[in-house]
Design a protein around this motif. Structure first.
Motif, short mmCIF file in Angstrom:
data_model
loop_
_atom_site.label_atom_id
_atom_site.label_comp_id
_atom_site.label_asym_id
_atom_site.label_seq_id
_atom_site.Cartn_x
_atom_site.Cartn_y
_atom_site.Cartn_z
N LYS A 135 57.02 9.01 20.98
CA LYS A 135 57.97 8.83 22.08
C LYS A 135 57.33 8.01 23.19
N GLY A 136 58.17 7.56 24.09
CA GLY A 136 57.68 6.77 25.22
C GLY A 136 57.04 7.64 26.28
N ALA A 137 56.53 7.00 27.31
CA ALA A 137 55.90 7.71 28.42
C ALA A 137 56.01 6.87 29.68
N LEU A 138 55.91 7.52 30.82
CA LEU A 138 55.86 6.85 32.11
C LEU A 138 54.44 6.90 32.63
N VAL A 139 53.91 5.75 33.03
CA VAL A 139 52.53 5.66 33.50
C VAL A 139 52.52 4.96 34.85
N PHE A 140 52.01 5.65 35.86
CA PHE A 140 51.96 5.05 37.19
C PHE A 140 50.53 4.62 37.54
N ALA A 141 50.46 3.63 38.41
CA ALA A 141 49.17 3.12 38.88
C ALA A 141 49.31 2.76 40.36
N ALA A 142 48.20 2.34 40.96
CA ALA A 142 48.19 1.98 42.38
C ALA A 142 47.42 0.69 42.55
N HIS A 143 47.56 0.07 43.72
CA HIS A 143 46.83 -1.17 44.03
C HIS A 143 45.38 -0.81 44.37
N LEU A 144 44.66 -0.42 43.35
CA LEU A 144 43.29 0.09 43.49
C LEU A 144 42.39 -0.64 42.50
N GLY A 145 41.20 -1.04 42.95
CA GLY A 145 40.28 -1.74 42.06
C GLY A 145 40.91 -3.04 41.59
N ASN A 146 41.00 -3.22 40.29
CA ASN A 146 41.76 -4.33 39.72
C ASN A 146 43.02 -3.72 39.10
N TRP A 147 44.14 -3.84 39.81
CA TRP A 147 45.36 -3.14 39.41
C TRP A 147 46.13 -3.85 38.30
N GLU A 148 45.66 -5.01 37.86
CA GLU A 148 46.29 -5.67 36.71
C GLU A 148 45.73 -5.14 35.38
N LEU A 149 44.52 -4.61 35.42
CA LEU A 149 43.86 -4.23 34.17
C LEU A 149 44.55 -3.10 33.41
N ASN A 233 58.96 4.74 46.44
CA ASN A 233 59.93 4.38 45.40
C ASN A 233 60.12 5.55 44.44
N PRO A 234 61.36 6.03 44.26
CA PRO A 234 61.60 7.18 43.38
C PRO A 234 61.94 6.79 41.95
N LEU A 235 61.80 5.51 41.59
CA LEU A 235 62.27 5.05 40.29
C LEU A 235 61.63 5.81 39.14
N LEU A 236 60.32 6.03 39.21
CA LEU A 236 59.66 6.72 38.10
C LEU A 236 60.23 8.12 37.91
N ALA A 237 60.44 8.84 39.01
CA ALA A 237 60.99 10.20 38.92
C ALA A 237 62.41 10.17 38.38
N ARG A 238 63.19 9.19 38.77
CA ARG A 238 64.56 9.08 38.28
C ARG A 238 64.59 8.78 36.78
N LEU A 239 63.68 7.93 36.33
CA LEU A 239 63.60 7.66 34.90
C LEU A 239 63.20 8.91 34.13
N ALA A 240 62.26 9.68 34.68
CA ALA A 240 61.82 10.92 34.03
C ALA A 240 62.97 11.93 33.96
N ARG A 241 63.81 11.93 34.99
CA ARG A 241 64.96 12.85 35.00
C ARG A 241 65.99 12.42 33.95
N GLN A 242 66.11 11.11 33.75
CA GLN A 242 67.08 10.59 32.80
C GLN A 242 66.62 10.72 31.35
N ILE A 243 65.31 10.51 31.13
CA ILE A 243 64.77 10.49 29.78
C ILE A 243 63.57 11.41 29.70
N ASP A 244 63.62 12.37 28.83
CA ASP A 244 62.53 13.34 28.69
C ASP A 244 61.31 12.67 28.09
N CYS A 245 60.26 12.50 28.90
CA CYS A 245 59.04 11.87 28.41
C CYS A 245 57.88 12.30 29.31
N PRO A 246 56.65 12.22 28.81
CA PRO A 246 55.50 12.60 29.63
C PRO A 246 55.22 11.60 30.75
N ILE A 247 54.54 12.08 31.79
CA ILE A 247 54.12 11.25 32.92
C ILE A 247 52.60 11.31 33.01
#
Length: 310
Positions: A135-149, A233-247
């Motif tokens: 199944k899919g998953a939601l993965v969040f990151a921040a503008h820390l270190g090299n945030w493109e990696l 931005n609440p987008l990640l939480a809204r996606l998690a509410r819509q689709i059951d997947c790990p964060i």
């Protein structure tokens, strides 16, 4: 200034904007292409020194100083300035590394410790679980270190992924950036009206959706960040509410000698309301609390130069 002069100045600015954007875009594209001809490590050192010298003269330096004073009221002015200079250094290194994104991620699971990427002990089994759970998953990151990696890790090992990104305002720069990202990132989805639908479709199809969630979002939900009210931005939480997947959260911090340390958090349980549904504000707060902890560990590697609190 008299109103007629202000209006004339505004009209002139609007008239010249396409020209100035074209010039800036061309310069940025040429710079990115030129950087690829040089050694990435030496270029990173050079741009880090340049950014450290130039940065304090830019208006963003004042923004960063105000942010750091608000976040760390116990730190001395000298400590604040020291952190800010390191922030500029990190930004300079990031700029140099961006031109070489397709060459930086070199972690070999069969030969750990031989490249510039070091992986946290728990990251590899967590990554394998994400690959094999179907199944899919939601993965969040921040503008820390090299945030493109972080966006490079999934496609490097065959993990289906989609990344939300904000387009640069200048078209030529946008095309150059996408050319670099397309070399070894998964699907890239620009922030637009259809982005939530595209991200939800990707999740339902088993993709692992990544996004940066640490900047100010004027239409966001209210949270507390470093003890101060902020919008997130609440987008990640809204996606998690819509689709059951790990964060999960992912961060890649900078180490000495042009190396990086990659970490993947354990699954983060969302906050739920009395009915059992995911609470959007509570989950967004929980995610940003994790990010605040990351920043407190490495304050000199976060992008303090934007107005996080307004």
């Amino acid at each position: 200034m008299p109103r007629p002069l202000r209006r004339a100045g505004s009209r002139l600015e609007r008239t010249l904007k396409p020209v100035t954007d074209a010039v800036l875009g061309t310069a940025a594209v040429l710079a990115l292409r030129a950087l690829r001809w040089f050694d990435p490590d030496k270029t990173a050192h050079l741009l880090a020194r340049c950014a450290r010298v130039i940065g304090p003269y830019l208006p963003e330096h004042k923004v960063g100083r105000a942010n750091l004073r608000a976040a760390f009221p116990d730190k001395s002015p000298e400590e604040i300035e020291s952190i800010l200079l390191a922030v500029w250094e990190n930004l300079g290194r990031f700029a140099a590394e961006f031109a070489h994104l397709d060459r930086i991620w070199d972690f070999d699971p069969n030969r750990p410790g031989t490249g510039r990427i070091e992986i946290a002990p728990n990251a590899q089994p967590l990554f394998e679980k994400l690959m094999n759970d179907g199944k899919g998953a939601l993965v969040f990151a921040a503008h820390l270190g090299n945030w493109e990696l972080p966006a490079l890790a999934a496609p490097a090992y065959g993990l289906d992924s989609a990344v939300l990104f904000r387009r640069p305002n200048i078209a030529a720069v946008d095309r150059a950036v996408q050319d670099i990202r397309s070399l070894n990132m998964g699907e890239t989805i620009p922030t637009a009206l259809d982005a939530p639908v595209r991200l939800a479709d990707a999740l339902q199809n088993g993709a692992h959706v990544g996004m940066l969630v640490d900047q100010h979002y004027s239409k966001g939900v209210d949270i507390t960040f470093f003890g101060r009210p902020a919008k997130a931005n609440p987008l990640l939480a809204r996606l998690a509410r819509q689709i059951d997947c790990p964060i999960h959260g992912v961060r890649i911090v900078r180490l000495p000698n042009q190396r990086f340390y990659a970490e993947l958090t354990e699954e983060i349980e969302p906050v739920r309301d009395s009915s059992g549904a995911i609470d959007i504000q509570g989950t967004t707060q929980k995610i940003n609390t994790v990010i605040e902890g990351w920043i407190r560990e490495h304050p000199s590697q976060w992008l303090w130069l934007h107005r996080r609190w307004r």
